[in-house]
Write a protein that holds these residues in place. Structure first.
Motif, short mmCIF file in Angstrom:
data_model
loop_
_atom_site.label_atom_id
_atom_site.label_comp_id
_atom_site.label_asym_id
_atom_site.label_seq_id
_atom_site.Cartn_x
_atom_site.Cartn_y
_atom_site.Cartn_z
N LYS A 147 77.63 32.62 39.96
CA LYS A 147 76.37 33.06 40.60
C LYS A 147 75.58 31.86 41.11
O LYS A 147 74.39 31.70 40.82
CB LYS A 147 75.52 33.89 39.64
CG LYS A 147 76.18 35.19 39.21
CD LYS A 147 75.28 36.00 38.31
CE LYS A 147 75.92 37.32 37.92
NZ LYS A 147 76.14 38.23 39.08
N ASP A 186 69.54 38.81 43.40
CA ASP A 186 68.35 38.11 42.90
C ASP A 186 68.71 37.06 41.85
O ASP A 186 67.96 36.10 41.65
CB ASP A 186 67.37 39.11 42.26
CG ASP A 186 66.70 39.99 43.30
OD1 ASP A 186 66.86 39.72 44.51
OD2 ASP A 186 66.02 40.95 42.89
N ASP A 187 69.82 37.25 41.16
CA ASP A 187 70.15 36.37 40.03
C ASP A 187 71.00 35.18 40.46
O ASP A 187 71.51 34.45 39.61
CB ASP A 187 70.87 37.17 38.94
CG ASP A 187 72.13 37.85 39.45
OD1 ASP A 187 72.30 37.97 40.69
OD2 ASP A 187 72.95 38.26 38.61
N THR A 189 71.52 31.55 41.50
CA THR A 189 70.85 30.25 41.51
C THR A 189 71.35 29.46 42.71
O THR A 189 72.55 29.51 43.03
CB THR A 189 71.18 29.46 40.22
OG1 THR A 189 70.64 30.18 39.11
CG2 THR A 189 70.59 28.06 40.24
N THR A 197 66.26 23.35 41.91
CA THR A 197 66.99 24.60 42.12
C THR A 197 66.03 25.78 41.97
O THR A 197 64.95 25.66 41.42
CB THR A 197 68.13 24.76 41.10
OG1 THR A 197 67.57 24.77 39.79
CG2 THR A 197 69.12 23.60 41.20
N SER A 198 66.45 26.93 42.48
CA SER A 198 65.67 28.16 42.33
C SER A 198 66.66 29.32 42.37
O SER A 198 67.88 29.11 42.34
CB SER A 198 64.64 28.27 43.45
OG SER A 198 63.86 29.45 43.31
N THR A 199 66.14 30.53 42.40
CA THR A 199 67.00 31.71 42.55
C THR A 199 66.56 32.48 43.79
O THR A 199 65.40 32.38 44.22
CB THR A 199 66.91 32.66 41.34
OG1 THR A 199 65.58 33.19 41.28
CG2 THR A 199 67.23 31.94 40.04
#
Ligand SMILES: [Zn+2]
Length: 215
Positions: A147, A186-187, A189, A197-199
């Protein structure tokens, strides 16, 4: 775990070059070696990784400035970006003059990438997503099992890529993010070209350029 990731910020732009290693085979790809190639090689050695290829999101100098050097040093194939970034590769010597980089050579990718292509790293597979807007040939690398996505300069925590360059297109960039990246989930990364980093979920909620419920 299937992939091990180390981020090595390089160049005065603190561009997030990433070493992406298949844990089973220890084979690794370097994403966007913008410069400071010896630091990248040293980091890979400390992971026990054997670098087997270079993969490129796009050909701006802070992402591609070390490609020719690294490819020559380790005899590596170069995969990506999409062919519409050829003009940026051709312009690397001018880009290096403009930004005061040490002399940067141009190169020829061994493989241009297109939407739907796959890139292998040892036993693992990354999916290629064409995401034009910041540059016309920009691609994103997505690893479904972990992911995780390497998004270059498409989207950042709280921001999106610049579109004031030749052949940039703001609406195309927004469409790439909303129609091709956010639907991944949404999950997911993401590792951006700069910053933390973000999601996709967090950016959907909070990013003022592409967030909210606006169409
Ligand atoms: Zn860029």
């Amino acid at each position: 775990m299937t992939l091990k990731i180390e981020i090595v910020p390089v160049t005065p732009f603190a561009q997030n070059s990433s070493i992406v290693m298949c844990e089973e085979t220890k084979e690794a790809a370097v994403v966007d070696p913008g410069g400071e190639v010896d630091r990248i090689i040293a980091q890979a050695e400390s992971m026990g990784a054997k670098i087997t290829k270079i993969i490129l999101t796009h050909a701006h100098i802070d992402h591609a400035g070390g490609v020719a050097d690294l490819a020559r040093k380790l005899s590596l194939p170069i995969e990506g970006p999409q062919e519409k970034d050829q003009f940026w590769i051709s312009a690397l010597p001018q880009q290096s003059q403009m930004f005061g980089f040490p002399n940067v050579e141009t190169f020829t990718p061994d493989r241009w990438l297109n939407d739907g292509d796959e890139v292998t790293i040892g036993n693992q597979t990354l999916n290629v997503i064409h995401t034009p807007g910041h540059t016309p040939g920009h691609v994103v690398f997505y690893h479904q099992n972990s992911k995780l996505a390497f998004v270059g300069d498409v989207i950042f925590q709280g921001s999106i890529g610049r579109t004031d360059f030749p052949q940039s297109n703001h609406q195309e960039l927004v469409d790439s993010i909303r129609n091709k990246l956010f639907p991944l989930g949404d999950d997911i990364t993401f590792v951006p070209g700069h910053g933390p980093t973000s999601t996709f979920g967090q950016e959907k909620e909070t990013n003022p350029f592409v967030g909210g419920r606006a169409g």
